[in-house]
Motif scaffolding. Structure first.
Motif, PDB file in Angstrom:
ATOM      1  N   UNK A   1       1.313  11.723  -9.866  1.00 23.25           N
ATOM      2  CA  UNK A   1       0.553  12.971  -9.831  1.00 23.25           C
ATOM      3  C   UNK A   1       1.487  14.184  -9.860  1.00 23.25           C
ATOM      4  N   UNK A   2       2.630  14.078  -9.157  1.00 26.25           N
ATOM      5  CA  UNK A   2       3.612  15.167  -9.192  1.00 26.25           C
ATOM      6  C   UNK A   2       4.149  15.373 -10.601  1.00 26.25           C
ATOM      7  N   UNK A   3       4.483  14.248 -11.266  1.00 31.84           N
ATOM      8  CA  UNK A   3       5.003  14.350 -12.631  1.00 31.84           C
ATOM      9  C   UNK A   3       3.988  14.993 -13.558  1.00 31.84           C
ATOM     10  N   UNK A   4       2.735  14.594 -13.417  1.00 35.63           N
ATOM     11  CA  UNK A   4       1.689  15.168 -14.278  1.00 35.63           C
ATOM     12  C   UNK A   4       1.531  16.658 -14.013  1.00 35.63           C
ATOM     13  N   UNK A   5       1.642  17.045 -12.744  1.00 36.64           N
ATOM     14  CA  UNK A   5       1.558  18.464 -12.406  1.00 36.64           C
ATOM     15  C   UNK A   5       2.714  19.229 -13.046  1.00 36.64           C
ATOM     16  N   UNK A   6       3.940  18.700 -12.910  1.00 40.43           N
ATOM     17  CA  UNK A   6       5.106  19.336 -13.517  1.00 40.43           C
ATOM     18  C   UNK A   6       4.985  19.368 -15.044  1.00 40.43           C
ATOM     19  N   UNK A   7       4.422  18.320 -15.600  1.00 37.51           N
ATOM     20  CA  UNK A   7       4.241  18.241 -17.052  1.00 37.51           C
ATOM     21  C   UNK A   7       3.327  19.361 -17.540  1.00 37.51           C
TER      22      UNK A   7
ATOM     23  N   UNK B   1       0.822  -1.217   0.000  1.00 30.34           N
ATOM     24  CA  UNK B   1       0.000   0.000   0.000  1.00 30.34           C
ATOM     25  C   UNK B   1       0.847   1.255   0.000  1.00 30.34           C
ATOM     26  N   UNK B   2       1.910   1.243   0.825  1.00 30.28           N
ATOM     27  CA  UNK B   2       2.812   2.396   0.875  1.00 30.28           C
ATOM     28  C   UNK B   2       3.515   2.586  -0.469  1.00 30.28           C
ATOM     29  N   UNK B   3       3.973   1.452  -1.056  1.00 29.09           N
ATOM     30  CA  UNK B   3       4.649   1.504  -2.359  1.00 29.09           C
ATOM     31  C   UNK B   3       3.707   2.057  -3.426  1.00 29.09           C
ATOM     32  N   UNK B   4       2.442   1.558  -3.389  1.00 25.98           N
ATOM     33  CA  UNK B   4       1.450   2.015  -4.372  1.00 25.98           C
ATOM     34  C   UNK B   4       1.152   3.501  -4.190  1.00 25.98           C
ATOM     35  N   UNK B   5       1.010   3.913  -2.925  1.00 31.62           N
ATOM     36  CA  UNK B   5       0.727   5.323  -2.644  1.00 31.62           C
ATOM     37  C   UNK B   5       1.878   6.212  -3.092  1.00 31.62           C
ATOM     38  N   UNK B   6       3.116   5.746  -2.851  1.00 35.15           N
ATOM     39  CA  UNK B   6       4.298   6.498  -3.269  1.00 35.15           C
ATOM     40  C   UNK B   6       4.330   6.651  -4.787  1.00 35.15           C
ATOM     41  N   UNK B   7       4.058   5.548  -5.497  1.00 34.02           N
ATOM     42  CA  UNK B   7       4.038   5.595  -6.965  1.00 34.02           C
ATOM     43  C   UNK B   7       2.944   6.529  -7.466  1.00 34.02           C
ATOM     44  N   UNK B   8       1.790   6.493  -6.818  1.00 29.33           N
ATOM     45  CA  UNK B   8       0.679   7.368  -7.227  1.00 29.33           C
ATOM     46  C   UNK B   8       1.028   8.832  -7.007  1.00 29.33           C
ATOM     47  N   UNK B   9       1.638   9.120  -5.848  1.00 33.41           N
ATOM     48  CA  UNK B   9       2.031  10.510  -5.557  1.00 33.41           C
ATOM     49  C   UNK B   9       3.043  11.013  -6.577  1.00 33.41           C
ATOM     50  N   UNK B  10       4.030  10.168  -6.898  1.00 35.22           N
ATOM     51  CA  UNK B  10       5.034  10.558  -7.887  1.00 35.22           C
ATOM     52  C   UNK B  10       4.418  10.770  -9.260  1.00 35.22           C
TER      53      UNK B  10
ATOM     54  N   UNK C   1       9.139  15.153 -11.029  1.00 33.71           N
ATOM     55  CA  UNK C   1       9.175  15.031 -12.487  1.00 33.71           C
ATOM     56  C   UNK C   1      10.106  13.896 -12.885  1.00 33.71           C
ATOM     57  N   UNK C   2       9.825  13.244 -13.981  1.00 33.08           N
ATOM     58  CA  UNK C   2      10.647  12.119 -14.425  1.00 33.08           C
ATOM     59  C   UNK C   2      11.909  12.616 -15.115  1.00 33.08           C
TER      60      UNK C   2
END
Length: 612
Positions: A39-45, A28-37, A422-423
């Protein structure tokens, strides 16, 4: 008895339940971390897209009110191909005005640099440039001698996107840095303005400015004027490309691992990295606070142009005490005192060292041919030519030092944190993966595997990984001792300057830089030892023989496999060499570069690409 069974059963259930809970929580933590990243990337994009749209809107708005230059085509051509002295002469003779000169370069930029044709320029400064041009024309009417009073009077100049310039962002290709314009100029921009240079545009860089493919999520990928399928180098890639495209007279870049000299080499222009002790530490934006702590690699800032004379013009300005004294006190480097560019050494017969292989990395014949031709030129000019020799252990330490420093901070942590979710662009994939591979895996799994598969180059660079503070200090101490030994080898052999390949290859194909990072060894080595170094064009790739890598035709080494693959289609690309000298011997480097240029006459034999 039944009670004990129930008790044991409950223990087993508890253990199983605990394991399930831990695994599910971890997942769950791994999934949440991936989701947050994500969403951050999409925001930066989205921010990146807005920034690029804003830059394009500024260009399109200018086009609506743009007035064409009224000069005849012959004068325009002289301006586009002219150096600082030649353009000043045209101004002095009244054959052009500062306004018309600026308009010539603006039209050139609009035609090739702001379009999808090359994608070189990130933002324009046309309105301010035209206003300054009109002001300078009024000054000429009052006193024509004002043209020669200032080093860059009437000269259109470009700057790398990372330099601090009032009202402009230094994005490093990152969304987090967009829409955060500087409130005042940095040191180098202020020095250019004091010399009356007219800044017309800012140029593209790689994301986080640490690779040699100038591409990022904000401004896209810059293409090489010589061949659109080839990279322009980095991190000052836009500057190299704009010089080759004749979009400005000269520009300023920065160099921590070849970032001036690689673009010069890829684009067949001239670049100079001064000794870091003669350039202030401030004036350019920093990607993160951790990068401020880089003490083992010093950033140097210097010129990119189409001739050595123009390198000298801007270097004099960057070193000038009077100009430095006139910039605002609040932007100065309190730990820096300028050391002016003095007269070039008068010594008639120089002892010139050369090498075309360093730390065992073999270059294609075109690179070694350029070194040989340069040495022959210098020998014909009366200089003594000798092979520069240095202990193999010293070569290995210097070759590995750059990567050791870059990845030491927890596996490029400073760069990863700067992304703000961002990636990375794909060009960093192998470097980030390598930086975060534990040293134990490298030593006990990868090293034996590389030995078994005869991957000698990968084995040589397999010890670079994140380290603790103690190991970093040990590595730093070893590097310092090695640098002294390298300098002593130069002194012991009585060498005044060293000629070497400008890069391990001609301009690489787009997207190929992640596999060819080791080819940058020939540039980053001069940053490690902190020698002033210049890059200048000598020849072009002439035929298939030029593309051969001696002794590596049937090599199992994957690095040479990628090099040979990248060399396909490279005929016609420019080939540069480097000139380097001991620390603080900038004058010697520029003197020898000028001698080589006068004999080679590269610009006459190989005109810059016609992009009309």
């Amino acid at each position: 008895m039944n009670f004990l069974k129930i008790q044991n059963l409950n223990k087993r259930d508890l253990i199983r339940g605990g394991i399930v809970l831990v695994l599910s929580s971890g997942l769950g933590i791994w999934t949440l971390d991936k989701l947050c990243n994500y969403l951050k990337h999409k925001k930066m994009e989205r921010i990146c897209l807005r920034k690029r749209a804003s830059a394009n809107e500024a260009i399109n708005n200018y086009k609506l009110k743009h007035k064409s230059c009224s000069l005849n085509q012959q004068i325009q051509k002289q301006i586009l191909n002219g150096n600082v002295a030649q353009i000043k002469q045209l101004l002095y003779e009244g054959k052009t005005t500062v306004l018309e000169t600026v308009l010539v370069f603006i039209e050139r930029i609009l035609k090739v640099a702001c379009s999808d044709q090359l994608n070189i320029v990130t933002e324009i400064n046309f309105d301010e440039a035209l206003e300054e041009a009109r002001k300078q024309d009024e000054e000429i009417k009052q006193d024509r001698n004002v043209i020669n009073k200032y080093g860059l009077f009437g000269i259109p100049v470009s700057v790398k996107e990372t330099f601090i310039q009032k009202n402009f962002d230094s994005t490093f290709g990152l969304g987090i840095n967009c829409f955060k314009p500087a409130q005042e100029d940095g040191i180098q921009v202020a020095q250019i303005r004091q010399a009356r240079g007219i800044i017309i545009a800012r140029t593209n860089v790689p994301q986080v400015a640490m690779t040699f493919e100038s591409v990022n999520h904000v401004y896209g990928r810059t293409q090489n004027p010589w061949n659109k399928n080839r990279a322009v180098g980095g991190s000052s890639g836009g500057e190299g490309a704009l010089a080759a495209a004749r979009g400005s007279v000269l520009g300023i870049g920065s160099d921590i691992g070849g970032s001036i000299r690689i673009p010069a080499a890829f684009c067949g222009v001239y670049g100079f990295k001064p000794y870091s002790g003669r350039i202030p530490d401030y004036g350019e934006a920093k990607i993160s606070i951790a990068i401020e702590g880089f003490m083992q690699l010093k950033v140097s800032r210097g010129p990119i142009a189409r001739c050595v004379d123009d390198l000298i013009v801007l270097t004099k300005i960057l070193f000038d005490k009077e100009i430095y004294s006139q910039i605002p006190q609040q932007i100065k480097d309190p730990y820096f005192e300028p050391l002016q560019l003095s007269e070039f050494p008068k010594k008639q017969k120089l002892r010139v060292g050369y090498f075309d292989v360093f730390n065992g990395l073999v270059t294609p014949k075109c690179m070694s041919r350029a070194v040989r031709e340069t040495c022959e030129i210098l020998q014909n000019l009366g200089h003594e030519i000798v092979e520069f020799k240095v202990d193999k252990k010293i070569q290995s330490i210097i070759a590995n030092c750059f990567l050791k420093i870059v990845v030491a901070d927890g596996g490029m942590k400073s760069y990863i944190e700067a992304l703000n979710g961002q990636k990375f662009i794909e060009e960093y994939d192998l470097l980030v993966q390598d930086a975060n591979t534990p040293l134990g895996i490298k030593r006990f799994i990868l090293s034996p595997l590389f030995k078994l598969l005869r991957q000698h180059t990968l084995l040589e660079y397999n010890e670079n990984s994140k380290v603790d503070v103690y190991q970093y200090l040990v590595d730093s101490g070893v590097r310092k001792q090695t640098n002294l030994q390298f300098c002593q080898a130069v002194v012991d052999q009585g060498i005044d300057v060293i000629i070497s390949p400008a890069f391990g290859l001609p301009a690489v194909k787009h997207g190929g830089s992640k596999e060819l990072a080791f080819a940058a060894l020939y540039t980053w080595m001069w940053n490690v030892v902190d020698f002033p170094a210049g890059s200048l064009p000598i020849t072009t790739v002439q035929n298939d023989e030029d593309l051969e890598i001696p002794g590596k035709q049937n090599s199992w080494d994957l690095v040479y496999h990628f090099m040979k693959k990248d060399l396909q289609g490279a005929i016609g690309l420019p080939i540069n060499v480097q000139v380097a000298a001991l620390p603080n011997q900038d004058e010697m480097v520029l003197r020898v570069m000028k001698e080589i240029e006068a004999a080679v006459k590269f610009n006459l034999k190989h005109p810059y690409p016609d992009l009309n």
